[in-house]
Motif scaffolding. Structure first.
Motif, PDB file in Angstrom:
ATOM      1  N   VAL A   1       0.849  -1.201   0.000  1.00 26.57           N
ATOM      2  CA  VAL A   1       0.000   0.000   0.000  1.00 26.57           C
ATOM      3  C   VAL A   1       0.882   1.248   0.000  1.00 26.57           C
ATOM      4  O   VAL A   1       1.851   1.339   0.758  1.00 26.57           O
ATOM      5  N   VAL A   2       0.552   2.199  -0.864  1.00 21.78           N
ATOM      6  CA  VAL A   2       1.304   3.453  -0.929  1.00 21.78           C
ATOM      7  C   VAL A   2       0.822   4.375   0.188  1.00 21.78           C
ATOM      8  O   VAL A   2      -0.371   4.691   0.276  1.00 21.78           O
ATOM      9  N   VAL A   3       1.738   4.805   1.032  1.00 27.24           N
ATOM     10  CA  VAL A   3       1.378   5.647   2.183  1.00 27.24           C
ATOM     11  C   VAL A   3       2.183   6.950   2.169  1.00 27.24           C
ATOM     12  O   VAL A   3       3.294   7.006   1.635  1.00 27.24           O
ATOM     13  N   ASN A   4       1.606   7.979   2.774  1.00 24.71           N
ATOM     14  CA  ASN A   4       2.277   9.274   2.878  1.00 24.71           C
ATOM     15  C   ASN A   4       3.292   9.251   4.019  1.00 24.71           C
ATOM     16  O   ASN A   4       3.022   8.728   5.093  1.00 24.71           O
ATOM     17  N   ILE A   5       4.470   9.837   3.775  1.00 28.11           N
ATOM     18  CA  ILE A   5       5.515   9.920   4.789  1.00 28.11           C
ATOM     19  C   ILE A   5       5.657  11.339   5.313  1.00 28.11           C
ATOM     20  O   ILE A   5       5.751  11.581   6.511  1.00 28.11           O
ATOM     21  N   ASP A   6       5.635  12.303   4.407  1.00 30.55           N
ATOM     22  CA  ASP A   6       5.784  13.706   4.789  1.00 30.55           C
ATOM     23  C   ASP A   6       5.342  14.571   3.615  1.00 30.55           C
ATOM     24  O   ASP A   6       5.054  14.057   2.519  1.00 30.55           O
ATOM     25  N   SER A   7       5.309  15.865   3.820  1.00 25.94           N
ATOM     26  CA  SER A   7       4.908  16.768   2.739  1.00 25.94           C
ATOM     27  C   SER A   7       5.468  18.167   2.971  1.00 25.94           C
ATOM     28  O   SER A   7       5.926  18.490   4.069  1.00 25.94           O
ATOM     29  N   ALA A   8       5.426  18.958   1.927  1.00 27.62           N
ATOM     30  CA  ALA A   8       5.882  20.350   2.020  1.00 27.62           C
ATOM     31  C   ALA A   8       5.150  21.171   0.959  1.00 27.62           C
ATOM     32  O   ALA A   8       4.665  20.625  -0.037  1.00 27.62           O
ATOM     33  N   LYS A   9       5.089  22.480   1.189  1.00 30.19           N
ATOM     34  CA  LYS A   9       4.469  23.373   0.217  1.00 30.19           C
ATOM     35  C   LYS A   9       5.544  24.079  -0.607  1.00 30.19           C
ATOM     36  O   LYS A   9       6.602  24.419  -0.095  1.00 30.19           O
ATOM     37  N   VAL A  10       5.237  24.282  -1.861  1.00 33.45           N
ATOM     38  CA  VAL A  10       6.146  25.013  -2.736  1.00 33.45           C
ATOM     39  C   VAL A  10       6.070  26.500  -2.403  1.00 33.45           C
ATOM     40  O   VAL A  10       4.982  27.056  -2.247  1.00 33.45           O
ATOM     41  N   LYS A  11       7.235  27.126  -2.273  1.00 36.75           N
ATOM     42  CA  LYS A  11       7.297  28.567  -2.049  1.00 36.75           C
ATOM     43  C   LYS A  11       8.451  29.143  -2.845  1.00 36.75           C
ATOM     44  O   LYS A  11       9.585  28.686  -2.739  1.00 36.75           O
ATOM     45  N   ASP A  12       8.156  30.126  -3.668  1.00 43.25           N
ATOM     46  CA  ASP A  12       9.164  30.756  -4.522  1.00 43.25           C
ATOM     47  C   ASP A  12       9.890  29.725  -5.376  1.00 43.25           C
ATOM     48  O   ASP A  12      11.095  29.808  -5.599  1.00 43.25           O
ATOM     49  N   GLY A  13       9.150  28.728  -5.841  1.00 44.42           N
ATOM     50  CA  GLY A  13       9.717  27.719  -6.729  1.00 44.42           C
ATOM     51  C   GLY A  13      10.617  26.711  -6.037  1.00 44.42           C
ATOM     52  O   GLY A  13      11.392  26.018  -6.710  1.00 44.42           O
ATOM     53  N   LYS A  14      10.515  26.618  -4.722  1.00 51.20           N
ATOM     54  CA  LYS A  14      11.362  25.666  -3.992  1.00 51.20           C
ATOM     55  C   LYS A  14      10.569  24.968  -2.886  1.00 51.20           C
ATOM     56  O   LYS A  14       9.504  25.425  -2.470  1.00 51.20           O
ATOM     57  N   PHE A  15      11.116  23.837  -2.410  1.00 45.83           N
ATOM     58  CA  PHE A  15      10.528  23.139  -1.263  1.00 45.83           C
ATOM     59  C   PHE A  15      11.611  22.315  -0.571  1.00 45.83           C
ATOM     60  O   PHE A  15      12.647  21.996  -1.167  1.00 45.83           O
ATOM     61  N   GLU A  16      11.372  21.997   0.694  1.00 47.63           N
ATOM     62  CA  GLU A  16      12.313  21.175   1.465  1.00 47.63           C
ATOM     63  C   GLU A  16      11.553  20.174   2.334  1.00 47.63           C
ATOM     64  O   GLU A  16      10.504  20.510   2.890  1.00 47.63           O
ATOM     65  N   ILE A  17      12.091  18.971   2.405  1.00 48.61           N
ATOM     66  CA  ILE A  17      11.562  17.952   3.315  1.00 48.61           C
ATOM     67  C   ILE A  17      12.758  17.349   4.053  1.00 48.61           C
ATOM     68  O   ILE A  17      13.715  16.905   3.415  1.00 48.61           O
ATOM     69  N   LYS A  18      12.691  17.341   5.368  1.00 44.46           N
ATOM     70  CA  LYS A  18      13.803  16.834   6.163  1.00 44.46           C
ATOM     71  C   LYS A  18      13.313  15.768   7.136  1.00 44.46           C
ATOM     72  O   LYS A  18      12.181  15.823   7.621  1.00 44.46           O
TER      73      LYS A  18
END
Length: 239
Positions: free
Chosen positions: A50-67
């Motif tokens: 099953v495909v599950v969500n791990i984390d997420s982020a919103k795009v801002k100024d054409g960039k995003f980060e997930i740590k």
């Protein structure tokens, strides 16, 4: 003495520039052209498929980060809101770079860590073969249909052979990749896929796996492959 001090200062400077520690990952995304507020979701397939969500982020100024934290390499994917296809990559310790191509998602680039650099090169090569196959089909589909209507078996077999030769080139590339890249996580995934091949060769797969880097063998996928090989070997001995 001055040389030792210089090397120590240099190593400390490199260490201080890193945004992550051992056991951590940072996905730095370049999402040029994607509107602010669009979600980028990190997903994986669990042990039940099953495909599950791990984390997420919103795009801002054409960039995003997930740590986050990570124990060992594994294949995951990024899903960008509004784009139909995912961006597969290898989650591992380090600073992972993702450049999203919103118009052709399969052209998105990954890098920053050794396994993702390998994966990027692997994808470029694989896409070359796939493009050749598609181009050949588009160019010769009408010729093949005409030859079949005329019962022109010579032309039909010729076209089939030319297509098979391209396919064989791609298959050969994936077959020898683990032998040539024993330290790449991609090699483990390719070996794992060999179990599903109708041409499965226990001796070849065992030999290829034996040359894989010890750290890779210690991963979840590496252990699963080792167990499968032992199970098949034991089953064949009983016959």
């Amino acid at each position: 003495m001055k040389k030792i001090v210089f090397l120590l200062v240099l190593s400390l400077a490199i260490f201080s520039c890193s945004k992550v520690r051992k056991g951590e990952f940072l996905i730095s995304g370049n999402a040029k052209g994607i509107a602010d507020g669009k979600m980028v979701v990190l997903k994986k397939q669990n042990e039940f498929g099953v495909v599950v969500n791990i984390d997420s982020a919103k795009v801002k100024d054409g960039k995003f980060e997930i740590k986050g934290k990570v124990k060992e390499p594994s294949m995951l994917a990024l899903f960008v809101s509004g784009l139909q296809q995912p961006i597969p990559f290898i989650l591992e310790t380090g600073e992972i770079e993702v450049k999203v191509d919103k118009d052709s998602i399969w052209k998105s680039e990954i890098g920053g860590t050794s396994n993702n650099e390998d994966f990027q090169k692997f994808n470029v090569k694989l896409n070359t073969f796939q493009k050749k196959l598609v181009d050949f089909q588009n160019k010769n589909i009408q010729k093949l249909m005409d030859a079949q209507k005329k019962n022109d078996n010579v032309t039909v077999e010729k076209l089939k052979k030319e297509y098979s030769d391209i396919q064989k080139g791609m298959d050969d590339f994936m077959s020898v990749y683990p032998e040539q890249n024993p330290e790449s996580y991609i090699s483990l995934l390719l070996i794992q896929n060999m179990f599903n091949s109708p041409k499965f060769d226990l001796a070849k797969v065992t030999k290829t796996y034996s040359n894989i880097d010890a750290d890779l063998k210690a991963t979840k996928v590496g252990k699963e492959i080792g167990l499968k090989l032992k199970t098949i070997e034991n089953t064949q001995k009983k016959k």
